[in-house]
Design an enzyme around this catalytic site. Structure first.
Site, PDB file in Angstrom:
ATOM      1  N   ARG A 164      -1.180 141.364  14.681  1.00 68.06           N
ATOM      2  CA  ARG A 164      -1.778 140.649  15.812  1.00 68.06           C
ATOM      3  C   ARG A 164      -1.875 139.178  15.428  1.00 68.06           C
ATOM      4  NH1 ARG A 164      -3.369 144.445  19.491  1.00 68.06           N
ATOM      5  NH2 ARG A 164      -4.119 146.442  18.700  1.00 68.06           N
ATOM      6  N   ASP A 220      -2.038 152.100  26.092  1.00 71.12           N
ATOM      7  CA  ASP A 220      -3.101 152.073  27.110  1.00 71.12           C
ATOM      8  C   ASP A 220      -2.550 152.126  28.543  1.00 71.12           C
ATOM      9  OD1 ASP A 220      -4.836 151.811  25.045  1.00 71.12           O
ATOM     10  OD2 ASP A 220      -5.383 149.729  25.445  1.00 71.12           O
ATOM     11  N   GLY A 264      -8.299 152.812  25.018  1.00 70.70           N
ATOM     12  CA  GLY A 264      -8.251 152.223  26.364  1.00 70.70           C
ATOM     13  C   GLY A 264      -9.247 151.086  26.397  1.00 70.70           C
ATOM     14  N   TYR A 376      -7.026 156.552  16.248  1.00 66.19           N
ATOM     15  CA  TYR A 376      -5.712 156.162  15.725  1.00 66.19           C
ATOM     16  C   TYR A 376      -4.742 157.331  15.639  1.00 66.19           C
ATOM     17  CZ  TYR A 376      -7.916 151.738  14.873  1.00 66.19           C
ATOM     18  OH  TYR A 376      -8.563 150.549  15.064  1.00 66.19           O
TER      19      TYR A 376
HETATM   20  N1  LIG Z   1      -1.087 134.374  25.689  1.00 66.82           N
HETATM   21  C1  LIG Z   1      -0.347 134.543  24.587  1.00 66.82           C
HETATM   22  N2  LIG Z   1       0.550 133.582  24.216  1.00 66.82           N
HETATM   23  C2  LIG Z   1       1.318 133.752  23.110  1.00 66.82           C
HETATM   24  N3  LIG Z   1       1.242 134.836  22.300  1.00 66.82           N
HETATM   25  C3  LIG Z   1       0.382 135.804  22.600  1.00 66.82           C
HETATM   26  C4  LIG Z   1      -0.465 135.729  23.764  1.00 66.82           C
HETATM   27  N4  LIG Z   1      -1.226 136.852  23.806  1.00 66.82           N
HETATM   28  C5  LIG Z   1      -0.883 137.585  22.726  1.00 66.82           C
HETATM   29  N5  LIG Z   1       0.085 136.983  22.006  1.00 66.82           N
HETATM   30  C6  LIG Z   1       0.694 137.454  20.764  1.00 66.82           C
HETATM   31  O1  LIG Z   1       1.319 138.713  20.991  1.00 66.82           O
HETATM   32  C7  LIG Z   1       1.160 139.561  19.869  1.00 66.82           C
HETATM   33  C8  LIG Z   1       0.632 140.900  20.279  1.00 66.82           C
HETATM   34  O2  LIG Z   1      -0.522 140.774  21.110  1.00 66.82           O
HETATM   35  P1  LIG Z   1      -1.664 141.878  21.101  1.00 66.82           P
HETATM   36  O3  LIG Z   1      -2.579 141.586  22.210  1.00 66.82           O
HETATM   37  O4  LIG Z   1      -2.244 141.989  19.736  1.00 66.82           O
HETATM   38  O5  LIG Z   1      -0.909 143.267  21.291  1.00 66.82           O
HETATM   39  P2  LIG Z   1      -0.126 143.921  22.484  1.00 66.82           P
HETATM   40  O6  LIG Z   1       1.160 143.219  22.653  1.00 66.82           O
HETATM   41  O7  LIG Z   1       0.059 145.306  22.023  1.00 66.82           O
HETATM   42  O8  LIG Z   1      -0.998 143.803  23.700  1.00 66.82           O
HETATM   43  C9  LIG Z   1       0.257 138.844  18.891  1.00 66.82           C
HETATM   44  O9  LIG Z   1       1.047 138.348  17.824  1.00 66.82           O
HETATM   45  C10 LIG Z   1      -0.358 137.720  19.711  1.00 66.82           C
HETATM   46  O10 LIG Z   1      -0.601 136.553  18.947  1.00 66.82           O
HETATM   47  O1  LIG Z   2      -7.579 148.441  15.775  1.00 66.02           O
HETATM   48  P1  LIG Z   2      -6.454 147.744  16.438  1.00 66.02           P
HETATM   49  O2  LIG Z   2      -5.173 147.858  15.715  1.00 66.02           O
HETATM   50  O3  LIG Z   2      -6.778 146.352  16.811  1.00 66.02           O
HETATM   51  O4  LIG Z   2      -6.159 148.528  17.759  1.00 66.02           O
HETATM   52  C1  LIG Z   2      -7.107 148.876  18.714  1.00 66.02           C
HETATM   53  C2  LIG Z   2      -6.549 148.698  20.087  1.00 66.02           C
HETATM   54  O5  LIG Z   2      -5.207 149.058  20.175  1.00 66.02           O
HETATM   55  C3  LIG Z   2      -4.947 149.723  21.403  1.00 66.02           C
HETATM   56  O6  LIG Z   2      -4.608 151.046  21.136  1.00 66.02           O
HETATM   57  C4  LIG Z   2      -3.773 149.116  22.104  1.00 66.02           C
HETATM   58  O7  LIG Z   2      -3.971 147.764  22.274  1.00 66.02           O
HETATM   59  P2  LIG Z   2      -2.746 146.746  22.322  1.00 66.02           P
HETATM   60  O8  LIG Z   2      -2.130 146.888  23.687  1.00 66.02           O
HETATM   61  O9  LIG Z   2      -3.343 145.397  22.148  1.00 66.02           O
HETATM   62  O10 LIG Z   2      -1.799 147.095  21.246  1.00 66.02           O
HETATM   63  C5  LIG Z   2      -6.257 149.613  22.194  1.00 66.02           C
HETATM   64  O11 LIG Z   2      -6.493 150.744  22.992  1.00 66.02           O
HETATM   65  C6  LIG Z   2      -7.256 149.485  21.105  1.00 66.02           C
HETATM   66  O12 LIG Z   2      -8.419 148.840  21.528  1.00 66.02           O
END
Ligand SMILES: Nc1ncnc2c1ncn2[C@@H]1O[C@H](COP(=O)(O)OP(=O)(O)O)[C@@H](O)[C@H]1O
Ligand SMILES: O=P(O)(O)OC[C@H]1O[C@](O)(COP(=O)(O)O)[C@@H](O)[C@@H]1O
Ligand SMILES: [Mg+2]
Length: 473
Positions: A164, A220, A264, A376
């Site tokens: 992340r 999710d 979720g 997880y």
């Molecule tokens: N608004 C954004 N602009 C640029 N990068 C983003 C943005 N939101 C999330 N990211 C990047 O995307 C990656 C994954 O986002 P994250 O929310 O952790 O997981 P997911 O893609 O599963 O929702 C991370 O490396 C994060 O820094």
């Molecule tokens: O502990 P972590 O790796 O941050 O993941 C927890 C989160 O990952 C998820 O499974 C999926 O979230 P993302 O879409 O950000 O990958 C969420 O439901 C949960 O809150």
């Protein structure tokens, strides 16, 4: 971290209410780009299939239930192989990265991109970027071959690792440019697609011949437009094991209560579908459908009633449930993860504690509560058969799109047909369980109260309308 891209939507209008929301193409900013015949036309497997190539005018309708007098709705470009491609096979230097939380099927998507590029398009240079977005500028890379990905689809997790945060657009695009990469396959959830969108923007700004394709994975199921996200089916299936265990524990002891917390963060799809599939669940709590503990018709009263009727009960709670003021106190409001996602405290533990306290305090009933948190476990497992096929199709659609020169898109099924969807359509708004028919089915199957006041119902309806507008419906 950057904010999402600002590409102007590419809207094509035609007769009879035809509105296509097209995806960007390399030719939009590289007008002299040459094209080549698709090597698939000589592929012994694909050349035998009639009409294997999609027509450039094939579209997929977002709205399939229409009213006599309502607009027809938006169309998206149909995914699939095109007669002409914008890359010669030996010119392609692709890379793959996985970002965000784990999800069943990541390895299938990686493997199928590699095998699809090698097998269908005779590409020989595919690079794996390790450790998510930051891997572009701070981690190792690995050469991916058909041999190296041979049986990875059988494993959970991602062979490329993930992370992340760490999205530094300029450094990422510098790395893409320096390495001579011209196809970028980005696998991840809603956050990842936002990141992919800004990478695409910067690539376009620099005028690079680089196609950026997003492959959605979201346990999710919180991504809009596409029918369902990959990995979700597997997660719902795995959640059954936890619910079964909670049910067995609860029904084997007097006044047994099984509480199961499922993932979720902002949406309750896993909890809702796992509950509907199980039919052993008495009560499902999700974000977007507020509940209160104390008071007439509220949760604790319902638990007492169900225990008196059945002698046991199972509660499924989505991790993001309980956002109303009653439980506001247990939320770590100021905390975010490295990607900016809200960090929640354990609603399952909190709920279990509140239920136990209530029955201990009023001494009406001795309860036996077991709390199961399979968090997880439901996302670290290998994908099931249907998610495996789904991820294969996503990977192939992404490859065909990139080879044809489309860019700045996420691929996914819209009403059952794979389509190319511009990033901005899926990054602006999150998919949530609104109070729609599926939720009504759930309430009817568990026979739980909705716990909603008339104001909550009004708010939920307004939220549903706003979300539908946000989704462009
Ligand atoms: N608004 C954004 N602009 C640029 N990068 C983003 C943005 N939101 C999330 N990211 C990047 O995307 C990656 C994954 O986002 P994250 O929310 O952790 O997981 P997911 O893609 O599963 O929702 C991370 O490396 C994060 O820094
Ligand atoms: O502990 P972590 O790796 O941050 O993941 C927890 C989160 O990952 C998820 O499974 C999926 O979230 P993302 O879409 O950000 O990958 C969420 O439901 C949960 O809150
Ligand atoms: Mg996410």
């Amino acid at each position: 971290m950057c904010s999402e891209g600002k590409t102007t939507p590419k809207i094509v209008r035609g007769e009879g209410g035809y509105v296509l929301e097209d995806v960007p193409h390399l030719i939009d900013y590289l007008p002299d780009l040459p094209t080549y015949p698709n090597p698939l036309q000589d592929n012994p497997a694909y050349s035998v299939v009639n009409q294997y190539f999609v027509d450039v005018n094939d579209n997929v309708a977002q709205k399939i239930v229409v009213h006599k007098s309502s607009p027809r709705g938006m169309l998206f470009r149909r995914a699939g192989p095109h007669q002409r491609v914008c890359f010669e096979s030996d010119e392609v230097h692709a890379c793959i990265v996985t970002c965000g939380g784990l999800c069943p099927g990541l390895n299938t998507a990686i493997g199928e991109i590699v095998c699809g590029l090698y097998g269908m398009y005779v590409v020989r240079k595919v690079l794996g970027i390790e450790g998510g977005y930051r891997g572009f500028y701070s981690s190792n890379t690995t050469n991916l071959t058909q041999k190296s990905v041979n049986d990875i689809h059988k494993r959970g997790g991602t062979i490329l690792c993930t992370s992340r945060g760490g999205h530094d657009t300029l450094k990422i695009v510098d790395s893409i440019e320096d390495r001579g990469i011209n196809q970028v396959y980005i696998i991840g959830g809603d956050g990842t697609q936002k990141g992919a969108s800004v990478i695409f923007e910067e690539i376009q700004r620099r005028g690079l011949k680089v196609a950026v394709a997003g492959i959605p994975k979201m346990i999710d199921n919180d991504i809009v437009v596409i029918d369902q996200s990959s990995g979700f089916d597997t997660a719902v299936e795995e959640a059954q094991r936890a619910i079964n265990a909670a049910h067995v524990e609860a029904e084997s002891i007097e006044n047994g209560i099984g509480v199961v917390k499922l993932m979720g963060r902002y949406s309750g799809f896993i909890a809702m579908y796992a509950t509907l599939a199980s039919r052993d669940v008495d009560c499902c709590l999700i974000p977007g459908s507020p509940f209160r503990l104390e008071g007439k018709g509220e949760l604790l009263e319902f638990i007492e009633k169900r225990l008196k009727e059945n002698g046991h009960m199972v509660i499924v709670v989505a991790e993001g449930a309980g956002q109303d003021p009653t439980v506001e106190s247990m939320r770590s409001v100021d905390h975010q993860d490295a990607s900016g996602n809200k960090l929640l405290l354990d609603v399952g533990l909190w709920l279990s504690q509140k239920i136990t306290d209530h029955f201990t305090r009023n001494k009406k009933m001795h309860i036996n509560l077991k709390y199961i948190d399979p968090t997880y476990m439901i996302r670290a497992i290998p994908r099931n058969a249907s998610d495996n096929i789904y991820c294969t199709l996503l990977a192939h659609s992404a490859i065909h799109g990139a080879m044809a020169g489309y860019t700045g898109f996420t691929v996914g099924p819209v009403n059952g047909r794979h389509a190319y969807i511009p990033f901005h359509r899926i990054t602006g708004v999150q998919n949530v369980v609104v109070t729609d028919r599926m939720w009504a089915r759930l309430l009817s199957s568990t026979n739980q109260p909705s716990f909603l006041s008339s104001k909550d119902v009004e708010d939920a309806k307004k939220g549903a309308t706003d979300a539908a507008v946000g989704r462009g419906e």
